[in-house]
Design a protein around this motif. Structure first.
Motif, PDB file in Angstrom:
ATOM      1  N   LEU A  91      14.727 -40.691 -45.340  1.00 27.49           N
ATOM      2  CA  LEU A  91      16.294 -40.600 -45.274  1.00 27.49           C
ATOM      3  C   LEU A  91      17.056 -40.967 -44.182  1.00 27.49           C
ATOM      4  CD1 LEU A  91      16.492 -37.680 -48.000  1.00 27.49           C
ATOM      5  CD2 LEU A  91      16.804 -40.002 -48.390  1.00 27.49           C
ATOM      6  N   ALA A  92      16.567 -40.327 -43.193  1.00 26.89           N
ATOM      7  CA  ALA A  92      16.988 -40.769 -41.929  1.00 26.89           C
ATOM      8  C   ALA A  92      17.002 -42.105 -41.303  1.00 26.89           C
ATOM      9  CB  ALA A  92      16.524 -39.954 -40.790  1.00 26.89           C
ATOM     10  N   GLU A  93      15.583 -42.858 -41.604  1.00 28.43           N
ATOM     11  CA  GLU A  93      15.431 -44.090 -41.511  1.00 28.43           C
ATOM     12  C   GLU A  93      16.414 -45.144 -42.400  1.00 28.43           C
ATOM     13  OE1 GLU A  93      11.402 -44.558 -42.236  1.00 28.43           O
ATOM     14  OE2 GLU A  93      10.841 -44.232 -40.191  1.00 28.43           O
ATOM     15  N   GLU A  94      16.288 -44.546 -43.564  1.00 21.84           N
ATOM     16  CA  GLU A  94      17.571 -45.438 -44.365  1.00 21.84           C
ATOM     17  C   GLU A  94      18.924 -45.467 -43.938  1.00 21.84           C
ATOM     18  OE1 GLU A  94      16.631 -43.896 -48.346  1.00 21.84           O
ATOM     19  OE2 GLU A  94      14.747 -44.758 -48.574  1.00 21.84           O
ATOM     20  N   ASP A  95      19.186 -44.281 -43.448  1.00 22.01           N
ATOM     21  CA  ASP A  95      20.743 -44.190 -42.861  1.00 22.01           C
ATOM     22  C   ASP A  95      20.601 -45.126 -41.712  1.00 22.01           C
ATOM     23  OD1 ASP A  95      23.190 -42.655 -42.757  1.00 22.01           O
ATOM     24  OD2 ASP A  95      22.222 -42.484 -40.721  1.00 22.01           O
ATOM     25  N   ALA A  96      19.575 -45.131 -40.914  1.00 20.41           N
ATOM     26  CA  ALA A  96      19.723 -46.024 -39.722  1.00 20.41           C
ATOM     27  C   ALA A  96      19.901 -47.495 -40.196  1.00 20.41           C
ATOM     28  CB  ALA A  96      18.291 -45.754 -38.944  1.00 20.41           C
ATOM     29  N   LYS A  97      19.178 -47.827 -41.229  1.00 19.55           N
ATOM     30  CA  LYS A  97      18.915 -49.318 -41.692  1.00 19.55           C
ATOM     31  C   LYS A  97      20.443 -49.549 -42.398  1.00 19.55           C
ATOM     32  CE  LYS A  97      14.306 -49.680 -42.918  1.00 19.55           C
ATOM     33  NZ  LYS A  97      13.419 -49.567 -43.976  1.00 19.55           N
ATOM     34  N   ALA A  98      21.181 -48.425 -42.900  1.00 19.01           N
ATOM     35  CA  ALA A  98      22.422 -48.761 -43.673  1.00 19.01           C
ATOM     36  C   ALA A  98      23.537 -48.753 -42.458  1.00 19.01           C
ATOM     37  CB  ALA A  98      22.712 -47.604 -44.424  1.00 19.01           C
ATOM     38  N   LYS A  99      23.356 -48.049 -41.333  1.00 19.73           N
ATOM     39  CA  LYS A  99      24.159 -48.362 -40.306  1.00 19.73           C
ATOM     40  C   LYS A  99      23.881 -49.529 -39.340  1.00 19.73           C
ATOM     41  CE  LYS A  99      25.348 -43.452 -40.073  1.00 19.73           C
ATOM     42  NZ  LYS A  99      24.992 -41.832 -39.441  1.00 19.73           N
ATOM     43  N   LYS A 100      22.910 -50.307 -39.696  1.00 17.36           N
ATOM     44  CA  LYS A 100      22.516 -51.481 -38.996  1.00 17.36           C
ATOM     45  C   LYS A 100      22.030 -51.001 -37.525  1.00 17.36           C
ATOM     46  CE  LYS A 100      24.787 -54.580 -41.797  1.00 17.36           C
ATOM     47  NZ  LYS A 100      25.749 -55.611 -42.103  1.00 17.36           N
ATOM     48  N   LEU A 101      21.532 -49.888 -37.282  1.00 13.13           N
ATOM     49  CA  LEU A 101      20.901 -49.473 -35.922  1.00 13.13           C
ATOM     50  C   LEU A 101      19.577 -50.190 -35.480  1.00 13.13           C
ATOM     51  CD1 LEU A 101      22.425 -45.649 -36.237  1.00 13.13           C
ATOM     52  CD2 LEU A 101      23.341 -47.753 -35.184  1.00 13.13           C
ATOM     53  N   LEU A 102      18.979 -50.379 -36.654  1.00 12.59           N
ATOM     54  CA  LEU A 102      17.533 -50.693 -36.501  1.00 12.59           C
ATOM     55  C   LEU A 102      17.583 -52.512 -36.326  1.00 12.59           C
ATOM     56  CD1 LEU A 102      15.496 -48.760 -38.999  1.00 12.59           C
ATOM     57  CD2 LEU A 102      15.989 -48.196 -36.611  1.00 12.59           C
ATOM     58  N   LYS A 103      16.967 -52.556 -35.369  1.00 12.00           N
ATOM     59  CA  LYS A 103      16.889 -54.097 -35.119  1.00 12.00           C
ATOM     60  C   LYS A 103      15.487 -54.505 -34.269  1.00 12.00           C
ATOM     61  CE  LYS A 103      19.781 -53.310 -31.070  1.00 12.00           C
ATOM     62  NZ  LYS A 103      21.278 -52.786 -31.056  1.00 12.00           N
ATOM     63  N   LYS A 104      15.358 -55.919 -34.208  1.00 11.37           N
ATOM     64  CA  LYS A 104      14.186 -56.199 -33.339  1.00 11.37           C
ATOM     65  C   LYS A 104      13.933 -55.391 -32.054  1.00 11.37           C
ATOM     66  CE  LYS A 104      11.604 -60.213 -31.642  1.00 11.37           C
ATOM     67  NZ  LYS A 104      11.424 -61.667 -31.512  1.00 11.37           N
ATOM     68  N   GLY A 105      12.905 -54.674 -31.964  1.00 10.97           N
ATOM     69  CA  GLY A 105      12.440 -53.928 -30.457  1.00 10.97           C
ATOM     70  C   GLY A 105      13.332 -52.739 -30.572  1.00 10.97           C
ATOM     71  N   CYS A 106      13.773 -52.238 -31.645  1.00 13.38           N
ATOM     72  CA  CYS A 106      14.649 -50.942 -31.910  1.00 13.38           C
ATOM     73  C   CYS A 106      14.365 -50.598 -33.300  1.00 13.38           C
ATOM     74  CB  CYS A 106      15.957 -51.018 -31.691  1.00 13.38           C
ATOM     75  SG  CYS A 106      16.316 -51.236 -29.787  1.00 13.38           S
ATOM     76  N   ASP A 107      13.112 -50.294 -33.709  1.00 13.19           N
ATOM     77  CA  ASP A 107      12.774 -50.252 -34.935  1.00 13.19           C
ATOM     78  C   ASP A 107      12.147 -48.744 -35.508  1.00 13.19           C
ATOM     79  OD1 ASP A 107      10.389 -50.704 -33.973  1.00 13.19           O
ATOM     80  OD2 ASP A 107       9.572 -52.066 -35.113  1.00 13.19           O
ATOM     81  N   ARG A 108      12.395 -47.867 -34.844  1.00  9.04           N
ATOM     82  CA  ARG A 108      11.772 -46.419 -35.141  1.00  9.04           C
ATOM     83  C   ARG A 108      12.973 -45.437 -34.661  1.00  9.04           C
ATOM     84  NH1 ARG A 108       7.704 -47.053 -30.417  1.00  9.04           N
ATOM     85  NH2 ARG A 108       9.806 -46.969 -29.654  1.00  9.04           N
ATOM     86  N   ILE A 109      12.735 -44.269 -35.481  1.00 14.80           N
ATOM     87  CA  ILE A 109      13.660 -43.197 -35.148  1.00 14.80           C
ATOM     88  C   ILE A 109      13.000 -41.953 -34.734  1.00 14.80           C
ATOM     89  CG2 ILE A 109      15.136 -44.007 -36.779  1.00 14.80           C
ATOM     90  CD1 ILE A 109      14.755 -41.489 -38.558  1.00 14.80           C
ATOM     91  N   GLU A 110      13.382 -40.967 -34.075  1.00 18.59           N
ATOM     92  CA  GLU A 110      12.995 -39.623 -33.980  1.00 18.59           C
ATOM     93  C   GLU A 110      13.906 -38.577 -34.199  1.00 18.59           C
ATOM     94  OE1 GLU A 110      12.108 -37.130 -29.665  1.00 18.59           O
ATOM     95  OE2 GLU A 110      11.812 -39.375 -29.718  1.00 18.59           O
ATOM     96  N   ILE A 111      13.483 -37.748 -35.029  1.00 16.31           N
ATOM     97  CA  ILE A 111      14.158 -36.623 -35.323  1.00 16.31           C
ATOM     98  C   ILE A 111      14.469 -35.587 -34.328  1.00 16.31           C
ATOM     99  CG2 ILE A 111      14.469 -34.675 -37.088  1.00 16.31           C
ATOM    100  CD1 ILE A 111      13.236 -36.482 -39.310  1.00 16.31           C
ATOM    101  N   VAL A 112      15.539 -35.170 -33.898  1.00 15.77           N
ATOM    102  CA  VAL A 112      15.689 -34.395 -32.893  1.00 15.77           C
ATOM    103  C   VAL A 112      15.853 -32.998 -33.294  1.00 15.77           C
ATOM    104  CG1 VAL A 112      17.447 -33.853 -30.868  1.00 15.77           C
ATOM    105  CG2 VAL A 112      16.753 -36.353 -31.495  1.00 15.77           C
ATOM    106  N   ASP A 113      16.849 -32.865 -34.380  1.00 14.49           N
ATOM    107  CA  ASP A 113      17.075 -31.431 -35.001  1.00 14.49           C
ATOM    108  C   ASP A 113      17.520 -31.629 -36.390  1.00 14.49           C
ATOM    109  OD1 ASP A 113      17.788 -28.797 -34.506  1.00 14.49           O
ATOM    110  OD2 ASP A 113      19.876 -28.946 -34.054  1.00 14.49           O
ATOM    111  N   ILE A 114      17.009 -30.405 -36.907  1.00  8.93           N
ATOM    112  CA  ILE A 114      17.492 -30.106 -38.521  1.00  8.93           C
ATOM    113  C   ILE A 114      18.187 -28.863 -38.620  1.00  8.93           C
ATOM    114  CG2 ILE A 114      16.473 -29.862 -40.820  1.00  8.93           C
ATOM    115  CD1 ILE A 114      14.003 -31.481 -39.798  1.00  8.93           C
TER     116      ILE A 114
END
Length: 107
Positions: free
Chosen positions: A81-104
């Motif tokens: 769900l966090a990855e889908e949120d990043a895609k929806a916000k257009k944060l993921l692009k070439k070279g920046c295609d991963r996320i790291e969960i910092v806190d829940i």
């Protein structure tokens, strides 16, 4: 379980930098030691910089913290769900295609 959770994450890129340097290693660099001496002991002679506490300095990229709120029932899918949120916000692009969960955080 009812309620919501706030997921905090950052976007990771291929060129991200994270280096940890001890203070002793930092002071072994002559240019750094000279700059520190000039800043704090200008005009003084025969001085040396000595590390008494073995601390470390971390040099890394500054990242913007992103948040998404999800239902508690979706805990197992938090990363997706966090990855889908990043895609929806257009944060993921070439070279920046991963996320790291910092806190829940539960709300």
């Amino acid at each position: 379980m009812t309620g919501e959770m706030m997921i905090k994450y950052i976007v990771l890129c291929d060129g991200d930098l994270e280096i940890s340097v001890t203070l002793a290693d930092l002071l072994q660099n002559e240019a750094v030691a000279r700059a520190i001496k000039n800043a704090y002991a200008k005009g003084k002679r025969d001085i040396e910089a000595v590390v008494t506490d073995p601390g470390a300095l971390t040099i890394k990229n500054k990242k913007a913290l992103q948040t998404v709120t999800i239902p508690k029932e979706s805990f197992m899918d938090a990363l997706t769900l966090a990855e889908e949120d990043a895609k929806a916000k257009k944060l993921l692009k070439k070279g920046c295609d991963r996320i790291e969960i910092v806190d829940i955080e539960t709300l």
